[in-house]
Design a protein around this motif. Structure first.
Motif, PDB file in Angstrom:
ATOM      1  N   GLY A  29       0.835  -1.192   0.000  1.00 38.76           N
ATOM      2  CA  GLY A  29       0.000   0.000   0.000  1.00 38.76           C
ATOM      3  C   GLY A  29       0.866   1.236   0.000  1.00 38.76           C
ATOM      4  O   GLY A  29       2.093   1.148  -0.071  1.00 38.76           O
ATOM      5  N   SER A  30       0.240   2.402   0.057  1.00 40.79           N
ATOM      6  CA  SER A  30       1.018   3.631   0.193  1.00 40.79           C
ATOM      7  C   SER A  30       0.549   4.350   1.449  1.00 40.79           C
ATOM      8  O   SER A  30      -0.637   4.345   1.786  1.00 40.79           O
ATOM      9  N   ALA A  31       1.471   4.949   2.139  1.00 42.32           N
ATOM     10  CA  ALA A  31       1.197   5.511   3.463  1.00 42.32           C
ATOM     11  C   ALA A  31       0.207   6.661   3.405  1.00 42.32           C
ATOM     12  O   ALA A  31       0.349   7.568   2.585  1.00 42.32           O
ATOM     13  N   GLY A  48       2.402   8.697   0.854  1.00 42.79           N
ATOM     14  CA  GLY A  48       2.509   7.915  -0.369  1.00 42.79           C
ATOM     15  C   GLY A  48       3.672   6.958  -0.368  1.00 42.79           C
ATOM     16  O   GLY A  48       3.813   6.147  -1.285  1.00 42.79           O
ATOM     17  N   PRO A  98       5.873   3.741   0.129  1.00 45.93           N
ATOM     18  CA  PRO A  98       5.415   2.349   0.080  1.00 45.93           C
ATOM     19  C   PRO A  98       5.428   1.704   1.455  1.00 45.93           C
ATOM     20  O   PRO A  98       6.381   1.852   2.212  1.00 45.93           O
ATOM     21  N   ALA A 129       7.991  -0.174   4.143  1.00 48.80           N
ATOM     22  CA  ALA A 129       8.445  -1.216   3.221  1.00 48.80           C
ATOM     23  C   ALA A 129       9.925  -1.070   2.898  1.00 48.80           C
ATOM     24  O   ALA A 129      10.585  -2.035   2.534  1.00 48.80           O
TER      25      ALA A 129
END
Lengths: 258, 258
Positions: free
Chosen positions: B190-192, B205, B207, B231
């Motif tokens: 996902g993106s933050a 945004g 990762p 990530a």
DNA sequence: TAGTGGTCTAGACCACAAA
DNA sequence: TTGTGGTCTAGACCACTAT
């Protein structure tokens, strides 16, 4: 100094764009539908194409969009839940189920150093390298390299079967005979190598979830698997009970309800 | 037609650049070392800055680099292995260990629809929302939202403790009293979100690995946790035995040995 | 051949951190 | 104030897919 600075939060354009597009996807588009092309979209929102692309890239990373060169940008279906933890493990293909690992190739070589360290063998010891592809709903979702030290499957002589799927199955069969005492797993983000990208129908560098598994049997580590899952389309599931069930549809319903 | 087309594979510049940089990182740089700035690097390689950045972005995605605005680009240490599966689970802080979850805040609200579906409750039922941060080696590696239906912890009256860390601890204590029958987990890319990004010291945004956990007790689902792990710096570990041990150093040694 | 997404350029300005 | 990475622009050409 006296100027009122309303609405000056300075949110990046691409971030705002992403939000707008995301909401539009929820309300105005169906799964599989084709979006207008990037040049049109950029013009419509009054931004440069590169900025528009930055927003699309994020949405693709989140599994909301799918882009294919020469074709266009489509609305992606919800991510597929793929089971990873599976207590049972008989090294078989999985037949026609959605758990199918399909052996593709098998060669004998020396393992990369990082893998050799996990296997607890010297760096230049020979290993069987089994290449497998995992299919779900007919789509390739993962590509795996399974490293099996030749010492782990002593019954298998390197000569009796030539390289290829048949030999891969031989290695897996021998592995099955040894049984399994436990496994170790880790998940991290990576980018697809050229060969993996090809198997997964993605461009090199595409984001992937790298699952490294260590298989234990008898005296030590019997094999190591490095599997790369498509990060855009996969949700890895673990655990006792069944897979989690999440869908974009449910999220839409909720948003409207609030 | 008759022209020999040697070396025309048309590998993208940024891809080739990434390879070159990656090898340079292995051989010429130490962890923590600062790279030349982007404008210099781009000039040195004879490419536009945007192209150079595309290569750096991939290396950052793979956890090889760390970039900070206003500071520079540094060589990242090997990813930290963070244990996720932990069979034991007493909902405690973890004390001074590297497994520390630190309660930050607790409010009561209605759960997002996707979470409500996992909890098997109606969308507008009240839930306690516990905010926790996970620290490893003093660094925040994950931010979590733990959703606990008020019906799961009936002993807790909403009035006795005001919002804040103290209340979060109360909810966790009550949860502990209920015990745990099992859990379900999924991992996806996902993106933050903005708030998570802030806690993790990243830009929106960035990762992240989103770990969704369903906790079971007695008659059904007692809580749902949505944890976002950085990530770039994290390798999630699961499984019976200890964490996997991989380091870039080992990889370097191997490469030189081959 | 036409249309799509992918790559690349050469600039510009902004937000942030450190001196 | 200086220097860094982050954002953005307005173009260009390439690789691929479909027709």
């Amino acid at each position: 100094m006296g100027t009122t600075q309303l609405e000056s939060v300075q949110e990046p354009k691409y971030w705002h764009l992403k939000t707008v597009l995301s909401e539009a996807l929820d309300s105005d588009f169906a799964v599989g539908e084709i979006l207008p092309n990037e040049r049109d979209l950029a013009a419509r929102f009054g931004v440069a194409r590169a900025t528009l692309r930055q927003a699309l890239e994020q949405l693709e990373l989140e599994g909301r969009l799918q882009r294919r060169r020469g074709v266009g940008t489509t609305v992606a279906p919800p991510r597929v839940g793929v089971a990873v933890a599976a207590v049972q493990h008989d090294w078989a293909d999985g037949g026609d189920t959605d758990e199918a690992w399909q052996p593709v190739e098998c060669t004998t070589a020396t393992a990369p150093a990082s893998v050799a360290a996990l296997l607890d063998i010297v760096a230049d010891a020979p290993v069987h390298v089994v290449r497998r592809i995992r299919l779900t709903h007919g789509q390739a979702v993962a590509a795996e390299l399974l490293y099996v030290p030749t010492s782990s499957v002593p019954e298998l002589s390197a000569i009796d079967v030539p390289s290829g799927p048949a030999r891969a199955r031989s290695v897996l069969r021998e592995l099955h005979r040894r049984g399994l005492d436990g496994q170790d797993r880790s998940v991290e983000l990576g980018s697809a190598r050229a060969d993996d990208a090809k198997e997964l129908d993605r461009l090199p560098g595409a984001p992937v979830l790298v699952v490294t598994t260590r298989y234990f049997a008898a005296p030590g580590t019997v094999a190591v698997s490095v599997a790369t899952y498509r990060a855009d389309t996969c949700r890895l599931t673990f655990g006792d009970s069944g897979a989690l069930e999440i869908s974009h549809d449910e999220q839409v319903e909720t948003r409207q309800a609030s």
